[in-house]
Enzyme design. Structure first.
Site, PDB file in Angstrom:
ATOM      1  N   HIS A 123     -30.610   3.491   1.541  1.00 37.90           N
ATOM      2  CA  HIS A 123     -29.354   3.963   0.952  1.00 37.90           C
ATOM      3  C   HIS A 123     -28.388   4.223   2.111  1.00 37.90           C
ATOM      4  CE1 HIS A 123     -31.173   4.354  -2.996  1.00 37.90           C
ATOM      5  NE2 HIS A 123     -32.188   5.005  -2.444  1.00 37.90           N
ATOM      6  N   HIS A 133     -33.719  -3.054  -1.191  1.00 37.83           N
ATOM      7  CA  HIS A 133     -35.129  -2.746  -1.435  1.00 37.83           C
ATOM      8  C   HIS A 133     -35.960  -3.941  -0.989  1.00 37.83           C
ATOM      9  CE1 HIS A 133     -38.480  -3.815  -4.246  1.00 37.83           C
ATOM     10  NE2 HIS A 133     -38.916  -2.636  -3.843  1.00 37.83           N
ATOM     11  N   ASN A 135     -40.402  -4.953  -0.650  1.00 38.01           N
ATOM     12  CA  ASN A 135     -41.812  -4.599  -0.516  1.00 38.01           C
ATOM     13  C   ASN A 135     -42.656  -5.861  -0.601  1.00 38.01           C
ATOM     14  OD1 ASN A 135     -43.439  -4.827  -3.221  1.00 38.01           O
ATOM     15  ND2 ASN A 135     -41.450  -3.977  -3.806  1.00 38.01           N
ATOM     16  N   THR A 136     -43.777  -5.849   0.093  1.00 37.92           N
ATOM     17  CA  THR A 136     -44.792  -6.880  -0.072  1.00 37.92           C
ATOM     18  C   THR A 136     -46.153  -6.192  -0.029  1.00 37.92           C
ATOM     19  OG1 THR A 136     -44.836  -7.378   2.315  1.00 37.92           O
ATOM     20  CG2 THR A 136     -43.431  -8.757   0.934  1.00 37.92           C
ATOM     21  N   ARG A 137     -47.136  -6.773  -0.707  1.00 38.66           N
ATOM     22  CA  ARG A 137     -48.418  -6.102  -0.827  1.00 38.66           C
ATOM     23  C   ARG A 137     -49.526  -7.106  -1.146  1.00 38.66           C
ATOM     24  NH1 ARG A 137     -44.992  -5.186  -4.839  1.00 38.66           N
ATOM     25  NH2 ARG A 137     -45.531  -5.960  -6.922  1.00 38.66           N
ATOM     26  N   HIS A 167     -29.167 -14.496  -0.620  1.00 37.79           N
ATOM     27  CA  HIS A 167     -29.967 -15.468  -1.352  1.00 37.79           C
ATOM     28  C   HIS A 167     -30.261 -16.716  -0.518  1.00 37.79           C
ATOM     29  CE1 HIS A 167     -30.400 -13.768  -5.416  1.00 37.79           C
ATOM     30  NE2 HIS A 167     -29.262 -13.144  -5.155  1.00 37.79           N
ATOM     31  N   GLY A 280     -53.011   8.500  -7.163  1.00 30.50           N
ATOM     32  CA  GLY A 280     -53.172   9.659  -6.301  1.00 30.50           C
ATOM     33  C   GLY A 280     -52.578   9.541  -4.916  1.00 30.50           C
TER      34      GLY A 280
END
Length: 297
Positions: A123, A133, A135-137, A167, A280
């Site tokens: 921000h 934003h 993310n990779t996982r 893009h 958790g």
């Protein structure tokens, strides 16, 4: 049934840490190099790094990560770059969600999981600089493995040339993996980052994939790496282009209202937020994506 994937897990976890280090260094350099224009007289921001741990029901080691947050910089009002590698057994709620989404027969009998990734939300101080934003996982269970993630641009004041650059950079990084990837991941992002109750997109899109498994781990990991590699060249030039633009109270008000929209999406719809809280993980790390200030009209 999958193998234990020990080598692959280690490679993925190391890559997410490397990408985190690159991004943190690049963002601190943006703070240092902002020497003219709005807010340039303020102190350059720096990341505060905190170790996070995942809570397990029986007190056993369940993994954790690093939460890196910068607040109140010249360029970034709040940015978090988090990495984590967590493991253990999925609880009943997470098992049910996983089986509903992917099937995975046998999950109830063997609910082990392992997950690693990087998550970033920025921000910005200047309303002309877009929020972003990324993310990779990687996710593993004894029954299947898959990758996910992407990045999307979230300006409160839109510039067509910024959207086009974001893009185009992503397309250039995805095309070597097959020219069909970019249009498919772009459409996926448009669908995923949509706010039904507002009947509008969260931002101007980007790329996104989830539950992605072609069966070729090396190829899928290479694709995931290039999604991450696209981020800095897609975003940093936009920051450099807009950070010296003058802004007024009306621009700031527009920014804060947009942040309310962003917060609604993350709290109501974002799958990563729901998974992190259900399994958790440290809630401060999970909710890092929320803006420091927001308002509603």
């Amino acid at each position: 049934m999958t193998t234990d994937f020990a080598t692959e897990k280690a490679s993925a976890s190391a890559w997410f840490r490397s990408l985190r280090d690159q991004i943190v260094a690049a963002f601190e350099e943006l703070e240092d190099s902002h020497i003219s224009g709005p807010l340039s007289e303020e102190a350059a921001g720096r990341f505060e790094v905190t170790e996070t741990r995942r809570a397990s029901d029986d007190g056993s080691d369940a993994g954790g990560g690093l939460m890196s947050v910068m607040r109140g910089g010249r360029v970034f009002e709040k940015v978090g770059v988090n990495i984590s590698t967590v493991y253990g057994q999925l609880g009943a709620q997470a098992q049910a969600a996983m089986m509903a989404r992917k099937g995975l027969p046998g999950m109830a009998e063997d609910p082990r999981f392992w997950a690693s990734g990087i998550s970033l939300v920025a921000h910005m101080r200047n309303p002309h600089v877009p929020a972003v934003h990324m993310n990779t996982r990687m996710f593993w269970t004894p029954h299947a493995w898959w990758f996910g993630g992407g990045s999307d641009l979230n300006p409160c004041i839109e510039y067509d040339e910024d959207t086009a650059h974001f893009h185009a950079t992503q397309k250039a990084h995805l095309d070597p993996h097959g020219v069909g990837h970019y249009p498919r991941l772009k459409d996926w992002a448009d669908e995923y980052f949509y706010i039904p109750h507002r009947k509008r997109a969260r931002g101007v899109g980007g790329i996104f994939m989830d539950d992605y498994c072609s069966g070729d781990w090396a190829a899928d990991f290479a694709l995931t790496q290039d999604i991450g590699r696209a981020f800095l060249p897609a975003f940093v030039p936009l920051v450099e282009r807009r950070r010296t633009t003058p802004f007024d109270a009306a621009d700031r008000d527009r920014q804060l209202i947009y942040r309310g929209l962003y917060a609604e999406y993350n709290l109501v719809y974002d799958r990563g937020t729901k998974f992190g809280l259900a399994t958790g993980h440290d809630p401060d790390a999970v909710l890092m994506s929320l803006p420091p200030l927001a308002k509603w009209p």
